[in-house]
Scaffold this active site. Structure first.
Site, PDB file in Angstrom:
ATOM      1  N   LYS A 107     -12.223  -1.833   0.340  1.00 18.35           N
ATOM      2  CA  LYS A 107     -11.477  -0.999  -0.606  1.00 18.35           C
ATOM      3  C   LYS A 107     -12.232  -0.936  -1.947  1.00 18.35           C
ATOM      4  O   LYS A 107     -13.240  -0.273  -2.018  1.00 18.35           O
ATOM      5  CB  LYS A 107     -10.045  -1.497  -0.687  1.00 18.35           C
TER       6      LYS A 107
ATOM      7  N   SER B 201       0.797  -1.228   0.000  1.00 20.02           N
ATOM      8  CA  SER B 201       0.000   0.000   0.000  1.00 20.02           C
ATOM      9  C   SER B 201       0.830   1.279   0.000  1.00 20.02           C
ATOM     10  O   SER B 201       0.306   2.337  -0.312  1.00 20.02           O
ATOM     11  CB  SER B 201      -0.953  -0.014   1.189  1.00 20.02           C
TER      12      SER B 201
ATOM     13  N   HIS C 273      -5.424  -4.670  -1.565  1.00 22.17           N
ATOM     14  CA  HIS C 273      -5.361  -3.627  -2.601  1.00 22.17           C
ATOM     15  C   HIS C 273      -5.381  -4.202  -4.014  1.00 22.17           C
ATOM     16  O   HIS C 273      -5.260  -3.444  -4.984  1.00 22.17           O
ATOM     17  CB  HIS C 273      -4.118  -2.750  -2.418  1.00 22.17           C
TER      18      HIS C 273
HETATM   19  C1  LIG Z   1      -6.698  -2.275   4.390  1.00 22.79           C
HETATM   20  C2  LIG Z   1      -5.905  -3.485   4.570  1.00 22.79           C
HETATM   21  C3  LIG Z   1      -6.296  -4.466   5.487  1.00 22.79           C
HETATM   22  C4  LIG Z   1      -7.464  -4.289   6.403  1.00 22.79           C
HETATM   23  O1  LIG Z   1      -8.664  -4.439   5.745  1.00 22.79           O
HETATM   24  P1  LIG Z   1     -10.012  -3.930   6.434  1.00 22.79           P
HETATM   25  O2  LIG Z   1     -11.059  -4.753   5.795  1.00 22.79           O
HETATM   26  O3  LIG Z   1     -10.150  -2.475   6.106  1.00 22.79           O
HETATM   27  O4  LIG Z   1      -9.893  -4.182   7.896  1.00 22.79           O
HETATM   28  C5  LIG Z   1      -5.538  -5.609   5.573  1.00 22.79           C
HETATM   29  N1  LIG Z   1      -4.447  -5.787   4.802  1.00 22.79           N
HETATM   30  C6  LIG Z   1      -4.043  -4.866   3.916  1.00 22.79           C
HETATM   31  C7  LIG Z   1      -2.839  -5.108   3.083  1.00 22.79           C
HETATM   32  C8  LIG Z   1      -4.744  -3.682   3.771  1.00 22.79           C
HETATM   33  O5  LIG Z   1      -4.337  -2.756   2.915  1.00 22.79           O
END
Ligand SMILES: *Cc1c(COP(=O)(O)O)cnc(C)c1O
Length: 399
Positions: free
Chosen positions: A247, A187, A215
């Site tokens: 996301k 990210s 992502h």
């Molecule tokens: C955003 C994210 C999460 C967490 O996901 P949520 O459903 O928002 O709790 C886990 N791993 C990665 C790599 C992320 O970018």
């Protein structure tokens, strides 16, 4: 006896963060998350949301959510293993598994809950977890909940992974299980993990492969099917394909896909899933509608990528550095933290909302503005954003 102030640290530690300018200053989004939106009373172009496909405000998702409130109520009433497992939850898991081409899927309340709940069950005392050094915080916390040994390999470096696994094999007594974990898309840099190369190395060592594709979901692969599809891997190359509905899917909720055995194991062992209330009907129905949209409206993923290519090229043509970006996450490298913060506040004044990423999230000289592309941005929006980057880049003498 020392009379200590039991809660004095709350303010002290907060103020230390404020002194170092590391405290979060919450911005307020007034209305839906759309490319042109209102933040802190100002009309801005949104360049930092994870809502890649703009599904959070899609009419089909909103309608599904409202309808589910009418038919199933506002809440689910319980955890799933007791009385909170509605037909909607089962349908979402069936639909997701079909979308992914997997035997089964298991939906958690969030992606964080998936990592925190499943990782410590997959590896325990006598096992070892092997992680990419830049893995997401929710993976790190999942690993911390496990009694397994840990090893780290250099970021996306398959040669280093081989070296680490060789040492792992020499351990006495022999480890029972080896679990390799990586983000699919990272990210901070927007680079993609070489899962096509990790999988055969894992296979040689009889190791499990766990990919956190938060992502990559809705972004990579055929119609947004994620990283397994992106690399055209076989289903059993990746034993746990983890993702999120928060996301690109535009709602909220975590999930893992894999074999039926994985799902049955998760249902019975993940404490975050067993002991925490299930999603309200509106959330589940909106997630099902998001899968419908991905299956029937391929234009969103296409637009996301054409905007990504256009904006990344535009930024590079200005003479700015986008680092290792291969995805809609496009960092604009600025240098030190102070410069990144000034860059972001000037952009905001010019009507562009993009946050600075600074130490300790990235190393001290690698501060950046992280932009995230969105399918619903128009060329006019992107040109306006590029104009603002050019202006601020010149003001700060980066170009
Ligand atoms: C955003 C994210 C999460 C967490 O996901 P949520 O459903 O928002 O709790 C886990 N791993 C990665 C790599 C992320 O970018």
């Amino acid at each position: 006896m020392v009379r200590r102030d039991p809660v004095g640290f709350l303010r002290e530690e907060y103020e230390q963060l404020v002194d170092k300018e590391l405290d979060w200053k919450l911005r307020v989004l007034e209305g839906p998350s759309t490319p042109r939106c209102v933040v802190d009373g100002k009309k801005v172009l949104m360049l930092c949301s994870n809502n890649y496909l703009s599904l959070s405000n899609h009419s089909a998702l909103k309608k599904a959510a409202i309808d589910a409130v009418r038919t199933h109520g506002a809440g689910s009433g319980s955890v799933r293993p007791i009385a909170g497992n509605m037909d909607l939850h089962m349908e979402l898991e069936r639909r997701l598994a079909r979308f992914k081409g997997a035997e089964g899927s298991l939906v958690y309340q969030t992606g964080f809950a998936a990592n925190a709940g499943l990782i410590p069950q997959l590896a325990d005392a006598g096992d070892i977890i092997v992680s990419d050094e830049l893995n997401h915080g929710s993976i790190i916390d999942g690993v911390r909940l496990s009694k397994a040994d840990r090893a780290v390999y250099r970021h996306c470096d398959v040669e280093d992974l081989r070296v680490v696994l060789k040492k792992v094999e020499e351990h006495v007594p022999a480890y029972r299980r080896i679990l390799i974990i990586t983000d699919g898309v990272f990210s901070m840099d927007g680079d993609i993990a070489p899962v096509d190369k990790i999988a055969p190395v894992a296979h040689d060592h009889g190791a499990m492969v766990y990919v956190d594709d938060a992502h990559g979901e809705g972004v990579l692969g055929d119609g947004g099917r994620g990283i397994v599809s992106h690399f055209r891997l076989k289903r059993d190359d990746v034993h746990v394909e983890m993702g999120t509905f928060s996301k690109a899917f535009g709602v909220v909720g975590g999930h893992v896909s894999g074999t039926r055995d994985l799902v049955n194991f998760g249902y019975n062992k993940s404490r975050t899933w067993l002991l925490s209330g299930s999603h309200p009907p509106a959330v589940v129905a909106a997630c099902i509608a998001a899968i419908d949209v991905l299956e029937t409206e391929p234009k969103h993923v296409r637009n996301l990528w054409s905007n990504t290519d256009y904006f990344r090229k535009g930024i590079r043509d200005l003479g700015l550095d986008t680092g290792k970006s291969q995805t809609p996450i496009i960092p604009v490298m600025v240098g030190d933290s102070g410069a990144a913060k000034s860059f972001s506040s000037r952009l905001f004044e010019l009507g562009v909302f993009a946050l600075p990423i600074v130490f300790p999230m990235v190393s001290k000289d690698k501060a950046r503005i992280r932009t995230i592309m969105n399918a619903a941005l128009t060329k006019k929006d992107l040109d306006e954003a590029l104009g603002a980057f050019e202006k601020v880049g010149k003001e700060l003498k980066l170009i």
